[in-house]
Design an enzyme around this catalytic site. Structure first.
Site, PDB file in Angstrom:
ATOM      1  N   CYS A   1       1.236   1.547   2.876  1.00 29.10           N
ATOM      2  CA  CYS A   1       0.660   1.181   4.063  1.00 29.10           C
ATOM      3  C   CYS A   1       1.867  -0.198   4.063  1.00 29.10           C
ATOM      4  O   CYS A   1       3.237  -0.246   4.734  1.00 29.10           O
ATOM      5  CB  CYS A   1      -0.191   1.207   3.159  1.00 29.10           C
ATOM      6  SG  CYS A   1      -0.789   0.216   4.564  1.00 29.10           S
TER       7      CYS A   1
ATOM      8  N   HIS B   1      -2.377   6.408   3.331  1.00 30.80           N
ATOM      9  CA  HIS B   1      -2.995   6.192   1.706  1.00 30.80           C
ATOM     10  C   HIS B   1      -3.008   7.305   0.926  1.00 30.80           C
ATOM     11  O   HIS B   1      -3.830   7.959   1.111  1.00 30.80           O
ATOM     12  CB  HIS B   1      -4.396   5.674   1.713  1.00 30.80           C
ATOM     13  CG  HIS B   1      -3.972   3.790   1.897  1.00 30.80           C
ATOM     14  ND1 HIS B   1      -3.929   3.215   1.185  1.00 30.80           N
ATOM     15  CD2 HIS B   1      -4.213   3.031   3.478  1.00 30.80           C
ATOM     16  CE1 HIS B   1      -3.570   2.183   2.138  1.00 30.80           C
ATOM     17  NE2 HIS B   1      -3.593   1.875   3.565  1.00 30.80           N
TER      18      HIS B   1
ATOM     19  N   GLU C   1      -3.638   7.979  -2.228  1.00 35.15           N
ATOM     20  CA  GLU C   1      -5.040   7.721  -3.195  1.00 35.15           C
ATOM     21  C   GLU C   1      -6.214   8.284  -2.334  1.00 35.15           C
ATOM     22  O   GLU C   1      -6.696   8.790  -2.718  1.00 35.15           O
ATOM     23  CB  GLU C   1      -4.918   6.444  -3.565  1.00 35.15           C
ATOM     24  CG  GLU C   1      -5.486   5.060  -3.151  1.00 35.15           C
ATOM     25  CD  GLU C   1      -4.940   5.033  -1.902  1.00 35.15           C
ATOM     26  OE1 GLU C   1      -5.290   4.046  -0.882  1.00 35.15           O
ATOM     27  OE2 GLU C   1      -2.851   5.268  -1.838  1.00 35.15           O
TER      28      GLU C   1
END
Length: 384
Positions: free
Chosen positions: A264, A354, A356
């Site tokens: 990001c 993202h 994750e």
């Protein structure tokens, strides 16, 4: 319920009821298209100084729990800290219906943390306005902060814009901390906290990384002192054009040949280190349903995103850098926005989304495995 208003800088007004704490809050109005995961959104440091408008019509049904927050204290301790400046929703859930909701109702948590919100507004109309006009400064006012709209609009317009905002230092750890691996340590990772979500070092730790989280002001000497197998740049809020120190740090680390991964804000920092410029998007990408194309494989991942700035570049573009050839590695299938860059020698890569992905989807978690393999290869070749 008390009356409340959402006032945008262009004079558009949405009237509803107070939700959470009463008072006044200011920030940039943005919208998030996630249908779930509001706790992860509210506690994401990347939303610092933003008023989030939820596109899901009903919010709060799963309450608040002690497991899903994405923020940490200065020393790395997990915390429930809410980072958004304000919250705008259509319909609050009347009941909490989830066995994990050990902290009670969402609104109670907003009150506890003093987060001013508004409910009962037509969030579809707000989103259409922001899509047409772009993300803009806004304020939520309720209780004793209510007043004539023209006066409230002047308050909104007096706040600083997100363009040019240097916010990473406001959300970063200032002392650093270490996240231990789940098992025996395989790698030492120096991770710069620019507003890092808690689940990112957890994903690294699951793969045997001891994560040394450093403040946003970290230097090359501090990174080298760890003798890292890898270097990581986190997500975070604000305008990447202001993050000159992080860019200089990244250039220094790349010059040392340390394997690098960025997410990001970290993608924008790597891009700037490679000579690319950034720009402010009209309304950004925020949500967990955004398709991204991997240029190397053609694979499409549905991704979680939260960014209002992006790197300049075109799909399939290759370009020269001080560190060798690089390319645009990923693009958004919706609008062509650059979603990743990488050095062609494989030593540094980053993505705008993202992997994750708390609270989902998990299509892109393979990128952590790619980073794992990169550090393993570098170690075998004596690259540490």
């Amino acid at each position: 319920m008390s009356d409340a208003v959402l006032v945008l800088e262009d004079g558009k007004v949405f009237r509803g009821s107070g939700y959470g704490a009463q008072g006044q809050t200011l920030g940039e109005a943005v919208f998030c298209t996630g249908m779930t995961g509001y706790q992860e959104t509210l506690t994401d440091p990347s939303y610092h100084r933003q008023i989030v408008v939820a596109t899901a019509p009903q919010i709060g049904n799963t309450g608040w729990n002690s497991q899903d927050s994405e923020s940490r204290d200065n020393d790395g301790t997990p915390t429930d800290k809410i980072w958004v400046a304000g919250y705008a929703i259509r319909e609050p859930s009347r009941t909490v219906s989830n066995w994990r909701a050990d902290r009670g109702a969402l609104e109670d948590e907003l009150v506890r943390q003093g987060i001013v919100g508004i409910s009962g507004i037509d969030t579809r109309a707000v989103v259409r306005h922001l899509r047409d006009k772009g993300a803009m400064r806004a304020g939520i006012f309720s209780g004793s902060s209510l007043g004539p709209v023209d006066g409230l609009q002047r308050i909104v317009q007096a706040q600083p814009e997100m363009l040019g905002a240097d916010l990473a230092r406001e959300v970063s750890t200032d002392s650093g901390y270490v996240i231990e691996p789940a098992g025996a340590p395989r790698f030492e990772v120096a991770a710069v906290d620019l507003g890092m979500k808690a689940s990112i070092p957890e994903q690294l730790a699951l793969r045997g990384c001891r994560v040394h989280v450093l403040p946003s002001t970290a230097t090359v000497d501090q990174v080298e002192a760890i003798r890292p197998d890898g270097f990581f740049l986190s997500n975070g809020p604000g305008d990447p054009a202001t993050a000159d120190a992080a860019v200089q740090l990244t250039r220094g680390v790349i010059g040392k040949g340390i394997p690098m991964f960025g997410i990001c804000f970290g993608n924008q920092i790597l891009g700037r280190a490679l000579g690319r410029r950034t720009y402010k998007m009209r309304f950004g990408h925020r949500g967990m349903n955004i398709p991204v194309i991997d240029e190397a494989t053609g694979r499409v991942s549905i991704t979680s995103q939260n960014h209002g700035f992006a790197l300049e570049g075109e799909r399939g573009e290759e370009f020269d850098t001080p560190f060798g050839r690089a390319r645009v590695s990923h693009v958004c299938a919706n609008d062509g926005t650059v979603e990743g860059v990488e050095l062609l020698d494989g030593t540094a890569f980053s993505v705008q989304y993202h992997p994750e992905a708390a609270a989902g989807p998990h299509d892109a978690r393979y990128l952590f495995d790619r980073y794992d393999a990169l550090m393993a290869r570098a170690g075998k070749s004596g690259g540490k």
